[in-house]
Scaffold this active site. Structure first.
Site, PDB file in Angstrom:
ATOM      1  CE1 TYR A 148      64.678 -57.644   3.748  1.00 44.39           C
ATOM      2  CE2 TYR A 148      62.310 -57.484   3.410  1.00 44.39           C
ATOM      3  CZ  TYR A 148      63.505 -58.147   3.223  1.00 44.39           C
ATOM      4  OH  TYR A 148      63.530 -59.327   2.520  1.00 44.39           O
ATOM      5  CB  THR A 174      65.411 -59.831   6.755  1.00 41.15           C
ATOM      6  OG1 THR A 174      64.347 -60.734   7.091  1.00 41.15           O
ATOM      7  CG2 THR A 174      66.168 -60.384   5.560  1.00 41.15           C
ATOM      8  CG  HIS A 272      66.532 -63.511   1.060  1.00 42.68           C
ATOM      9  ND1 HIS A 272      66.552 -62.685   2.151  1.00 42.68           N
ATOM     10  CD2 HIS A 272      65.531 -63.041   0.280  1.00 42.68           C
ATOM     11  CE1 HIS A 272      65.638 -61.748   2.036  1.00 42.68           C
ATOM     12  NE2 HIS A 272      64.985 -61.939   0.904  1.00 42.68           N
TER      13      HIS A 272
END
Length: 378
Positions: A148, A174, A272
């Site tokens: 991230y 992501t 997700h």
């Protein structure tokens, strides 16, 4: 950094556990209500969460018979490397919530079973310790670090450099969760991280970088979205690493092409796990259009709802290069540590081979011909 941990003693697999569904049922008995809600809950009404599994179940296999299958195998090629099978462990945060040995147990099991491992940015074990547990196994799959982007590029760069130095072989950025989804089940359960469990690889991230806004009207648009990833960040990330960068969370064909134009080495079709935007389509429904858009220019992986070896075969038949498995790994981890994770991965591998044999697939290259379509007349 902490020294490498000692080898982990195996735990005992519960009696009567012979499927991933059994692992889930038993894990519900092991984990507390709050942790269960965190691991197994989804966003809002959990429509997408349920759809992920149901979509794979709704795809029908159409077997061929009496085909020569001797010498068949499950091997695939991914980013220039031959893997024993197409099953990878998806990135999942805070695995110490499931078992005291956490991500290290998952790493040992995945390596022993030849599965790839994608370590979460929010792992509760140092990335260096996970790499030391995983990399020595000669039969292991690939080791990737899920990323991230952090508010400060300097911190992100240091995190990437640590992953490189530890031996990680790719980055998985992501991009589909700039904010958390509306996780009602998790909030009803009052989930909070207990003392001693944290995202240890983010230690040192300044609180001022993630603090709530002091001006503006929206915590989402006036603060969180100022740190959300954009396509420009792909170029920056590629400029600070020698590792290939895969993009996780791509579901639209136009985004798929743009990701490749930005230099992505691969894509992961993901919603997700149904934890962000509810009422999104299932990944089984999203995968074919992304595969079509990519047109063979890069590998396309998929996660979400994989619970059987037949699901793995269906994903490969729809054009996936490999699959990632998440929650079942956590269930196995909760049930029996590294032994439980290994059992989950072994079950999927065995079921995949059986499904291939029963559909007439000598290799996974044969998989696309084994799905029933509306054009088939039985």
């Amino acid at each position: 950094m902490k020294p490498a941990a000692a080898p982990l003693a195996p735990n005992t697999l519960p009696d009567g556990v012979v499927s991933l569904a059994d692992h889930e049922h038993h894990a519900r008995l092991v984990l507390g209500d709050s942790v269960w809600a965190y691991f197994n809950g989804g966003a809002a009404d959990e429509i997408t969460l349920r759809a992920n599994t149901q979509a794979w179940q709704g795809i029908e296999l159409l077997p061929r018979v009496m085909r020569p299958l001797a010498g068949g195998h499950t091997r695939v090629n991914l980013l220039g490397r031959e893997l024993a099978h197409p099953i990878l462990v998806a990135p999942m945060a805070y695995q110490h919530l499931a078992h005291p040995h956490g991500e290290q147990a998952t790493a040992l099991a995945a390596a022993a079973l030849g599965a790839g491992l994608v370590l979460s940015t929010q792992a509760s074990t140092l990335l260096e310790d996970v790499a030391r547990a995983f990399l020595p196994d000669a039969g292991r799959g690939p080791l990737w670090f899920q990323l991230y982007l952090q508010p400060g590029r300097g911190f992100t760069r240091e995190l990437v450099q640590r992953a490189e130095a530890a031996g990680f072989e790719a980055l998985v950025l992501t991009v589909d969760a700039p904010v958390n989804g509306v996780r009602d089940r998790e909030r009803r359960a009052g989930f909070r991280l207990p003392a001693g469990v944290s995202a240890v690889n983010l230690a040192g991230l300044r609180e001022s970088d993630t603090a709530a806004p002091t001006t503006g009207h929206s915590a989402v648009f006036d603060h969180l979205m100022t740190h959300a990833p954009t396509w420009d960040d792909i170029a920056w990330l590629r400029s600070v690493t020698r590792l290939p960068v895969l993009i996780k969370g791509v579901v639209h064909p136009l985004d798929a092409r743009q990701a490749l134009d930005c230099g992505a080495a691969g894509l992961i079709v993901s919603n997700h796990g149904g934890r962000t935007l509810d009422t999104m389509p299932a990944t089984a429904a999203l995968l074919p259009r992304v595969v079509q858009a990519v047109a063979g220019d890069a590998p396309v992986l998929v996660d979400g709802g994989i619970r059987r070896g037949t699901d793995v075969l269906k994903a490969m038949a729809l054009g996936a290069s490999a699959v990632l498995v998440g929650r079942p790994v956590l269930h196995g981890l909760a049930n029996a540590g590294a032994t439980g994770v290994a059992h989950v991965l072994r079950l999927l591998r065995d079921e995949l081979e059986i499904a291939m044999a029963l559909t007439g697939c000598r290799t996974l290259a044969d998989a696309p011909g084994m799905l029933r379509s509306s054009a088939d007349v039985l």
